[in-house]
Design a protein around this motif. Structure first.
Motif, PDB file in Angstrom:
ATOM      1  N   ILE A  62       6.248  29.437  22.255  1.00 60.10           N
ATOM      2  CA  ILE A  62       5.988  30.698  21.551  1.00 60.10           C
ATOM      3  C   ILE A  62       5.300  30.435  20.208  1.00 60.10           C
ATOM      4  N   ILE A  64       2.413  36.511  22.446  1.00 60.28           N
ATOM      5  CA  ILE A  64       3.743  36.519  23.040  1.00 60.28           C
ATOM      6  C   ILE A  64       3.691  36.643  24.560  1.00 60.28           C
ATOM      7  N   ALA A  76      12.332  34.840  23.142  1.00 58.97           N
ATOM      8  CA  ALA A  76      11.406  35.592  22.293  1.00 58.97           C
ATOM      9  C   ALA A  76      12.123  36.776  21.650  1.00 58.97           C
TER      10      ALA A  76
END
Lengths: 266, 292
Positions: B143, B149, B229
């Motif tokens: 990430i 993303i 995330a």
């Protein structure tokens, strides 16, 4: 009607000329040693011998699947490429039908033509024709799993013959079939040979099958595999069920059987 | 005397009779009668369990922020459908993109590996390393490095999903019948012809087996990566909804999101199984119905 050693003097150029061929495997086993053999056009030859006598190995060497360790296999009348390698027209039938399970009978039969980049329409037409010739008209769309053992073998033979090869090499093709089906396929094979006049090389361990089918029986012995006798079988064709039950046939089988016995004992 | 051998080969009755005869079975709602018990039994068990769950929650008065009943979960799913469906779409998009990438890379690598033993020997260990490293542990790195993303999530899901396809396809490409390979040699088939007409079809059942595993893994990879995330505050897939609901004690919504993930997994499983069935039904043992 006799079974006698083949007279060695023949004038015509052979289709295949095998000279002093030996094959030793990587593990040291000598499969065959010093085989000399000429195969002539349009003759039906059986390679007869016990298991382990190298008859399948010899057949594969003739087919070009695996080079001999020593000796030569020449094709005097076949096309050769620039490097001198022969490109004989040959068909091969394995002990198993060896069909592609994902393809139907027609697609399986077409394979050699597909690989030779023959147009799809022509390939389909020729394959359908050949399937009809081996008695499988109406089964073009059947998948191998839908066919019996005998029918699968017929597809395998159709595939081998679809290119109209000069020579058909068969490695105990009917050994796994029941006797009734085997007799039927023997008769049909003779019919195909009689009509198409290819050279047939038939590996078998059955004296009866070899006598029934062939003009010439090459008797082999094991350890190391070698040719012990080359017999002529001049019983006339066509041979049929009547021949199979005749006294001549029994007599020929006994003669071949004794030769084989002597070969194994030697 | 000459007729028997010179006329064309006749049909043999013994062989022709060996053709399978399809027996007609009674059908209810389009499905064979015999397959209904296999559908009814699990459905009955499911209804019993859900009823017991609902009753327990109501009788014991368990608060919904600890354990919501199934009815409340379905209500929440209905009420929050706008948010949840959006998240579902995001998760599914990543899952399928990852699966397609896994197929493309897995199959291509498998083909390259089977063409060159040396390439396989030098690269395969790295594929294994990629596979055995838990994706949770490398997701933060990915990430950070990738920045975008969605792309990072895609890469994470892909890493999890591609290995079964790679290893199964390699196995399949190498499992073509030896005699058939000889036959192709005999007819001087090119590498490409052998691949197209022999190795690829032979590999198909193995590839489809890998696809079934990878389908589920792609979803797991996508969800796990979303969690990683999500803790950073970005992403908006189903896993993020679960995290978010957890923080806000919206437990019914958490269950609703969970339900959607499970349903997606089941749907993917049925989809891949259906594809496998369609591709193999004519010839492969696994997809062929037998009468005995």
């Amino acid at each position: 009607m006799t079974i006698a050693p083949v007279a060695s003097a023949t004038n015509a150029r052979p289709l295949v000329s095998i000279r002093d061929v030996s094959k030793q495997f990587a593990n040291g086993t000598i499969a065959i040693r010093g085989v000399d053999l000429d195969l002539r056009e349009a003759e039906f030859v059986s390679l007869l011998g016990p298991s382990g006598c190298g008859k399948s190995t010899l057949l594969r060497i003739i087919a070009g699947l695996g080079a001999p360790s020593a000796g030569t296999v020449d094709w005097p009348t076949s096309a050769h490429d620039a490097s001198g390698e022969a490109h004989p027209d040959l068909g091969f039938v394995f002990q198993d039908p060896t069909l592609m399970p994902w393809a139907n009978a027609l697609k399986n039969t077409m394979l050699p033509l597909t690989l030779a980049a023959v147009s799809k329409n022509e390939a389909e037409e020729r394959a359908a024709e050949m399937l009809a010739l081996v008695g499988l008209k109406g089964f073009e769309k059947s998948y191998p799993r839908e066919l019996s053992g005998g029918m699968k073998m017929r597809v395998s033979i159709a595939r081998a013959l679809v290119t109209h090869p000069k020579i058909l090499l068969m490695d105990e093709p009917f050994a796994a079939l029941d006797e009734i089906t085997r007799h039927k396929l023997n008769d049909d094979l003779l019919g195909l040979w009689w009509q198409n006049r290819f050279t047939a090389v038939f590996v078998t361990h059955s004296v009866f099958e070899s006598v029934y089918l062939s003009q010439r029986i090459v008797v082999m012995a094991a350890r190391p595999g070698r040719v012990m006798a080359d017999l002529q079988n001049d019983a006339p064709y066509p041979r049929d069920a009547l021949f199979r039950t005749s006294a001549d046939y029994a007599h020929l089988c006994r003669a071949a059987s004794e030769t084989l016995k002597r070969a194994i004992a030697a | 005397m000459t007729s028997s051998a010179t006329t064309s080969v006749p049909h043999d009755g013994t062989d022709a009779e060996a053709r399978p005869v399809s027996a007609e079975e009674r059908r209810i709602l389009g499905l064979p009668a015999s397959s209904w018990p296999g559908i009814i039994a699990p459905v009955v068990i499911g209804i019993i369990a859900l009823t017991a769950w609902e009753l327990t929650v109501r009788i014991k008065g368990i608060p919904h922020y600890i354990l919501p009943g199934p009815i409340l979960i379905v209500q929440t799913l209905w009420n929050d459908w706008a948010t949840l469906s959006e998240s579902l779409l995001i998760t599914l998009r990543i899952t399928f993109a990852a699966l397609i990438a896994a197929i493309a890379v897995g199959v291509s690598l498998a083909i390259i590996f089977t063409q060159s033993k040396w390439l396989e020997k030098s690269l395969f260990p790295y594929a294994v390393i990629l596979q055995v490293t838990p994706v949770v542990s490398i997701a933060p790195l990915i990430i950070i490095w990738v920045g975008d993303i969605n792309l990072s999530l895609l890469i994470c899901a892909w890493i999890v999903a591609f290995f079964p396809i790679l290893s199964n396809t390699i196995l399949g490409l190498n499992s073509a019948d030896h005699n058939l390979i000889n036959l192709f040699q005999l007819y001087r088939a090119s590498r490409w012809q052998t691949l197209r007409y022999l190795r690829l079809p032979a590999a198909l059942p193995y590839f489809l087996g890998g696809l079934k595993i990878s389908g589920g893994l792609a979803l797991i990879g996508a969800v796990v990566a979303e969690f990683v995330a999500g803790t950073g505050g970005s992403a908006s897939g189903l896993a993020y909804r679960i995290l978010e609901s957890g923080y806000r004690l919206q437990i019914p919504r958490m269950f609703a999101a969970l339900l959607l993930i499970s349903l997606s997994g089941i749907a993917i499983f049925f989809l891949t199984s259906w594809i496998a069935h369609l591709a193999l039904r004519h010839w492969h043992e696994s997809a062929v119905r037998r009468e005995n």
